[in-house]
Scaffold this active site. Sequence first.
Site, PDB file in Angstrom:
ATOM      1  N   HIS A  54       0.968  -1.388   0.009  1.00 19.01           N
ATOM      2  CA  HIS A  54      -0.003  -0.289  -0.093  1.00 19.01           C
ATOM      3  C   HIS A  54       0.793   1.271   0.204  1.00 19.01           C
ATOM      4  O   HIS A  54       0.291   2.357  -0.251  1.00 19.01           O
ATOM      5  CB  HIS A  54      -0.958  -0.007   1.146  1.00 19.01           C
ATOM      6  CG  HIS A  54      -1.980  -1.096   1.288  1.00 19.01           C
ATOM      7  ND1 HIS A  54      -2.792  -1.177   0.157  1.00 19.01           N
ATOM      8  CD2 HIS A  54      -2.164  -1.882   2.217  1.00 19.01           C
ATOM      9  CE1 HIS A  54      -3.476  -2.298   0.514  1.00 19.01           C
ATOM     10  NE2 HIS A  54      -3.190  -2.745   1.662  1.00 19.01           N
ATOM     11  N   ASP A  91      -2.603 -10.815  -2.322  1.00 17.95           N
ATOM     12  CA  ASP A  91      -2.956 -10.370  -1.079  1.00 17.95           C
ATOM     13  C   ASP A  91      -4.652  -9.926  -1.503  1.00 17.95           C
ATOM     14  O   ASP A  91      -4.813  -9.791  -2.534  1.00 17.95           O
ATOM     15  CB  ASP A  91      -2.266  -8.987  -0.571  1.00 17.95           C
ATOM     16  CG  ASP A  91      -2.660  -8.494   0.589  1.00 17.95           C
ATOM     17  OD1 ASP A  91      -2.104  -8.778   1.514  1.00 17.95           O
ATOM     18  OD2 ASP A  91      -3.690  -7.786   0.859  1.00 17.95           O
ATOM     19  N   HIS A  93      -6.107  -7.437  -0.555  1.00 11.22           N
ATOM     20  CA  HIS A  93      -6.217  -6.185  -0.844  1.00 11.22           C
ATOM     21  C   HIS A  93      -5.493  -5.890  -2.057  1.00 11.22           C
ATOM     22  O   HIS A  93      -4.606  -6.349  -2.262  1.00 11.22           O
ATOM     23  CB  HIS A  93      -5.874  -5.270   0.317  1.00 11.22           C
ATOM     24  CG  HIS A  93      -6.591  -5.657   1.638  1.00 11.22           C
ATOM     25  ND1 HIS A  93      -5.923  -6.430   2.654  1.00 11.22           N
ATOM     26  CD2 HIS A  93      -7.593  -5.070   2.211  1.00 11.22           C
ATOM     27  CE1 HIS A  93      -6.743  -6.457   3.676  1.00 11.22           C
ATOM     28  NE2 HIS A  93      -7.902  -5.751   3.203  1.00 11.22           N
ATOM     29  N   ASP A 179      -3.968 -12.863   3.614  1.00 17.62           N
ATOM     30  CA  ASP A 179      -5.207 -12.416   4.246  1.00 17.62           C
ATOM     31  C   ASP A 179      -6.491 -12.839   3.409  1.00 17.62           C
ATOM     32  O   ASP A 179      -7.746 -12.620   3.694  1.00 17.62           O
ATOM     33  CB  ASP A 179      -5.414 -10.874   4.476  1.00 17.62           C
ATOM     34  CG  ASP A 179      -4.760 -10.215   3.461  1.00 17.62           C
ATOM     35  OD1 ASP A 179      -4.370 -10.659   2.216  1.00 17.62           O
ATOM     36  OD2 ASP A 179      -4.513  -8.930   3.667  1.00 17.62           O
TER      37      ASP A 179
END
Length: 241
Positions: A54, A91, A93, A179
Amino acid sequence: MWGYSTLSTGDVQICPKSYAIAKLASGGVFTGVDLVMKDIVKRVFCNVRPPGHHACQEVGMGFCLFNNVALGARYAQKMYGVERVLIVDWDVHHGNGTQEIFYRDPSVFYFSTHQKGIYPQTGSQDEKGDGDAVGTTLNVPIPGGGGSRKAVIRAIDEQLIPAMERFQPQLIMISAGFDGHKDDPIGGFDLETQDFALLTKKICALANKCCDGKVVSVLEGGYNLSAIAESAVAHVQAMEF
Ligand SMILES: [Zn+2]
Protein backbone atom coordinates in the site's frame (compact mmCIF):
# COMPACT_ATOMS: atom_id res chain seq x y z
CA MET A 1 1.58 5.18 24.86
CA TRP A 2 4.89 7.06 24.96
CA GLY A 3 6.66 7.41 21.65
CA TYR A 4 3.86 6.08 19.49
CA SER A 5 2.11 8.10 16.85
CA THR A 6 0.23 7.73 13.59
CA LEU A 7 1.22 8.72 10.06
CA SER A 8 -0.81 11.48 8.41
CA THR A 9 -2.69 8.86 6.39
CA GLY A 10 -4.23 7.80 9.70
CA ASP A 11 -3.80 4.06 9.27
CA VAL A 12 -0.15 3.39 10.14
CA GLN A 13 1.01 3.39 13.72
CA ILE A 14 4.69 4.10 14.15
CA CYS A 15 7.12 4.03 17.07
CA PRO A 16 10.74 5.19 17.42
CA LYS A 17 12.05 1.94 15.92
CA SER A 18 9.71 1.86 12.92
CA TYR A 19 12.10 3.53 10.49
CA ALA A 20 14.93 1.15 11.31
CA ILE A 21 12.69 -1.90 11.10
CA ALA A 22 11.13 -0.76 7.80
CA LYS A 23 14.63 -0.34 6.35
CA LEU A 24 15.48 -3.88 7.47
CA ALA A 25 12.36 -5.17 5.70
CA SER A 26 13.29 -3.49 2.41
CA GLY A 27 16.92 -4.51 2.85
CA GLY A 28 15.81 -8.10 3.39
CA VAL A 29 14.17 -8.00 -0.02
CA PHE A 30 17.37 -6.60 -1.58
CA THR A 31 19.24 -9.55 -0.07
CA GLY A 32 16.63 -11.89 -1.52
CA VAL A 33 17.09 -10.34 -4.97
CA ASP A 34 20.88 -10.69 -4.61
CA LEU A 35 20.60 -14.39 -3.76
CA VAL A 36 18.37 -15.12 -6.74
CA MET A 37 20.16 -12.92 -9.27
CA LYS A 38 23.56 -14.33 -8.29
CA ASP A 39 22.14 -17.84 -8.86
CA ILE A 40 22.81 -18.86 -5.28
CA VAL A 41 19.18 -19.99 -4.97
CA LYS A 42 16.26 -20.11 -7.43
CA ARG A 43 13.55 -18.83 -5.09
CA VAL A 44 13.37 -16.76 -1.96
CA PHE A 45 10.64 -15.96 0.54
CA CYS A 46 11.29 -12.70 2.41
CA ASN A 47 9.52 -13.08 5.75
CA VAL A 48 9.53 -9.36 6.49
CA ARG A 49 7.29 -6.85 8.21
CA PRO A 50 6.01 -4.18 7.95
CA PRO A 51 4.34 -5.10 4.67
CA GLY A 52 4.68 -2.78 1.68
CA HIS A 53 2.18 -2.94 -1.15
CA HIS A 54 0.00 0.00 0.00
CA ALA A 55 2.99 2.32 0.38
CA CYS A 56 3.17 4.87 -2.44
CA GLN A 57 6.25 6.69 -3.62
CA GLU A 58 5.84 9.53 -1.13
CA VAL A 59 3.49 8.25 1.54
CA GLY A 60 3.08 5.19 3.71
CA MET A 61 -0.42 3.82 4.29
CA GLY A 62 -2.32 0.65 5.19
CA PHE A 63 0.26 -0.64 7.74
CA CYS A 64 2.99 -0.11 5.09
CA LEU A 65 5.96 2.28 5.34
CA PHE A 66 8.14 1.42 2.33
CA ASN A 67 6.98 -0.55 -0.68
CA ASN A 68 9.32 -3.50 -0.24
CA VAL A 69 8.37 -5.37 -3.41
CA ALA A 70 8.57 -2.24 -5.58
CA LEU A 71 11.97 -1.35 -4.14
CA GLY A 72 13.09 -4.92 -4.79
CA ALA A 73 11.99 -4.72 -8.42
CA ARG A 74 13.87 -1.44 -8.93
CA TYR A 75 16.92 -2.87 -7.18
CA ALA A 76 16.91 -5.86 -9.56
CA GLN A 77 16.70 -3.48 -12.52
CA LYS A 78 19.43 -1.13 -11.34
CA MET A 79 21.88 -3.65 -9.90
CA TYR A 80 21.43 -6.55 -12.30
CA GLY A 81 20.10 -4.95 -15.49
CA VAL A 82 16.82 -6.87 -15.34
CA GLU A 83 14.60 -5.34 -18.03
CA ARG A 84 11.19 -6.81 -17.26
CA VAL A 85 9.84 -7.70 -13.82
CA LEU A 86 6.46 -9.26 -13.07
CA ILE A 87 4.88 -8.57 -9.68
CA VAL A 88 2.07 -11.00 -8.77
CA ASP A 89 -0.01 -9.68 -5.87
CA TRP A 90 -2.46 -12.19 -4.40
CA ASP A 91 -3.04 -10.32 -1.12
CA VAL A 92 -6.79 -9.90 -0.55
CA HIS A 93 -6.32 -6.12 -0.83
CA HIS A 94 -5.29 -4.21 -3.92
CA GLY A 95 -1.67 -3.05 -3.88
CA ASN A 96 -2.45 0.55 -4.73
CA GLY A 97 1.10 1.66 -3.94
CA THR A 98 2.76 -0.84 -6.25
CA GLN A 99 0.30 0.00 -8.99
CA GLU A 100 0.89 3.74 -8.60
CA ILE A 101 4.68 3.43 -8.64
CA PHE A 102 4.72 1.47 -11.94
CA TYR A 103 1.58 2.86 -13.58
CA ARG A 104 3.56 4.65 -16.30
CA ASP A 105 6.41 2.16 -16.44
CA PRO A 106 6.14 -0.66 -19.02
CA SER A 107 9.16 -2.48 -17.55
CA VAL A 108 7.27 -3.71 -14.48
CA PHE A 109 4.03 -5.67 -14.98
CA TYR A 110 1.66 -5.48 -12.00
CA PHE A 111 -0.95 -8.23 -11.66
CA SER A 112 -3.39 -8.23 -8.75
CA THR A 113 -6.28 -10.38 -7.60
CA HIS A 114 -8.13 -8.75 -4.72
CA GLN A 115 -11.51 -8.47 -3.03
CA LYS A 116 -13.79 -5.99 -4.72
CA GLY A 117 -15.10 -3.06 -2.68
CA ILE A 118 -12.71 -3.18 0.32
CA TYR A 119 -9.68 -1.13 1.37
CA PRO A 120 -8.12 0.77 -0.40
CA GLN A 121 -11.00 0.91 -2.92
CA THR A 122 -8.67 0.89 -5.94
CA GLY A 123 -7.87 -1.78 -8.53
CA SER A 124 -10.75 -1.80 -10.97
CA GLN A 125 -10.39 -3.63 -14.28
CA ASP A 126 -10.29 -0.24 -16.01
CA GLU A 127 -6.98 0.65 -14.32
CA LYS A 128 -4.59 -0.75 -16.92
CA GLY A 129 -1.57 1.56 -16.87
CA ASP A 130 -0.88 4.81 -18.67
CA GLY A 131 1.13 6.04 -21.67
CA ASP A 132 3.63 3.41 -22.86
CA ALA A 133 2.56 1.24 -19.95
CA VAL A 134 -1.05 0.65 -20.97
CA GLY A 135 -1.54 -3.10 -20.60
CA THR A 136 1.15 -3.68 -17.97
CA THR A 137 -1.26 -3.29 -15.06
CA LEU A 138 -3.80 -6.11 -14.83
CA ASN A 139 -6.39 -5.99 -12.07
CA VAL A 140 -8.83 -8.77 -11.32
CA PRO A 141 -11.28 -7.60 -8.62
CA ILE A 142 -13.29 -10.52 -7.24
CA PRO A 143 -16.38 -10.40 -4.99
CA GLY A 144 -15.82 -11.87 -1.52
CA GLY A 145 -17.47 -15.07 -0.35
CA GLY A 146 -17.99 -18.50 -1.86
CA GLY A 147 -16.26 -19.11 -5.14
CA SER A 148 -13.57 -16.50 -4.61
CA ARG A 149 -10.80 -19.14 -4.41
CA LYS A 150 -11.82 -20.52 -7.78
CA ALA A 151 -11.89 -17.02 -9.24
CA VAL A 152 -8.35 -16.31 -8.00
CA ILE A 153 -7.03 -19.54 -9.51
CA ARG A 154 -8.89 -18.89 -12.77
CA ALA A 155 -7.46 -15.36 -13.00
CA ILE A 156 -3.94 -16.76 -12.88
CA ASP A 157 -4.65 -19.48 -15.45
CA GLU A 158 -6.72 -17.47 -17.87
CA GLN A 159 -5.40 -13.91 -17.54
CA LEU A 160 -1.92 -13.82 -16.04
CA ILE A 161 -0.32 -16.76 -17.85
CA PRO A 162 -1.45 -15.73 -21.36
CA ALA A 163 -0.32 -12.13 -20.67
CA MET A 164 3.15 -13.40 -19.71
CA GLU A 165 3.59 -15.09 -23.08
CA ARG A 166 3.76 -11.56 -24.46
CA PHE A 167 5.56 -9.84 -21.57
CA GLN A 168 8.25 -12.50 -20.94
CA PRO A 169 9.43 -11.44 -17.45
CA GLN A 170 13.08 -11.94 -16.50
CA LEU A 171 12.26 -12.00 -12.78
CA ILE A 172 9.01 -12.76 -10.95
CA MET A 173 8.22 -11.21 -7.59
CA ILE A 174 5.22 -12.13 -5.44
CA SER A 175 3.37 -9.86 -3.03
CA ALA A 176 2.43 -12.81 -0.88
CA GLY A 177 -0.39 -11.76 1.38
CA PHE A 178 -2.20 -14.53 3.22
CA ASP A 179 -5.26 -12.51 4.21
CA GLY A 180 -7.23 -14.23 1.44
CA HIS A 181 -7.35 -17.28 3.73
CA LYS A 182 -10.87 -18.32 4.71
CA ASP A 183 -10.05 -17.87 8.41
CA ASP A 184 -8.66 -14.34 8.05
CA PRO A 185 -10.64 -11.83 10.12
CA ILE A 186 -10.18 -8.95 7.63
CA GLY A 187 -10.40 -10.57 4.20
CA GLY A 188 -13.56 -12.08 2.74
CA PHE A 189 -12.03 -14.70 0.42
CA ASP A 190 -12.31 -18.45 0.95
CA LEU A 191 -8.83 -19.76 0.06
CA GLU A 192 -7.65 -22.83 1.95
CA THR A 193 -4.10 -23.24 3.21
CA GLN A 194 -3.20 -25.60 0.37
CA ASP A 195 -4.50 -23.16 -2.21
CA PHE A 196 -1.45 -21.03 -1.49
CA ALA A 197 0.69 -24.04 -2.44
CA LEU A 198 -1.27 -24.35 -5.68
CA LEU A 199 -0.86 -20.66 -6.51
CA THR A 200 2.86 -20.92 -5.71
CA LYS A 201 3.29 -23.90 -8.05
CA LYS A 202 1.57 -22.06 -10.86
CA ILE A 203 3.85 -19.04 -10.46
CA CYS A 204 6.97 -21.21 -10.13
CA ALA A 205 5.97 -23.14 -13.28
CA LEU A 206 5.65 -19.82 -15.09
CA ALA A 207 9.07 -18.79 -13.77
CA ASN A 208 10.59 -22.09 -14.90
CA LYS A 209 9.25 -21.39 -18.37
CA CYS A 210 10.26 -17.77 -18.80
CA CYS A 211 12.96 -16.74 -16.34
CA ASP A 212 15.04 -19.72 -15.31
CA GLY A 213 12.85 -20.24 -12.26
CA LYS A 214 13.68 -16.94 -10.55
CA VAL A 215 11.09 -16.01 -7.91
CA VAL A 216 11.43 -13.51 -5.07
CA SER A 217 8.40 -13.63 -2.79
CA VAL A 218 7.70 -10.95 -0.20
CA LEU A 219 5.27 -11.20 2.73
CA GLU A 220 2.37 -8.76 2.71
CA GLY A 221 -0.84 -9.01 4.81
CA GLY A 222 -2.38 -11.77 6.92
CA TYR A 223 -4.19 -11.27 10.24
CA ASN A 224 -4.94 -14.74 11.58
CA LEU A 225 -1.68 -15.93 13.10
CA SER A 226 -2.30 -19.66 12.56
CA ALA A 227 -3.61 -19.18 9.02
CA ILE A 228 -0.68 -16.97 7.99
CA ALA A 229 1.85 -19.36 9.54
CA GLU A 230 0.39 -22.47 7.87
CA SER A 231 -0.09 -20.71 4.55
CA ALA A 232 3.46 -19.34 4.55
CA VAL A 233 4.83 -22.84 5.21
CA ALA A 234 2.71 -24.27 2.36
CA HIS A 235 3.97 -21.45 0.13
CA VAL A 236 7.63 -22.07 0.92
CA GLN A 237 7.34 -25.85 0.58
CA ALA A 238 5.66 -25.46 -2.82
CA MET A 239 8.53 -23.27 -4.02
CA GLU A 240 10.67 -26.40 -4.42
CA PHE A 241 8.48 -27.23 -7.39
ZN1 LIG B 1 -3.99 -7.29 2.68
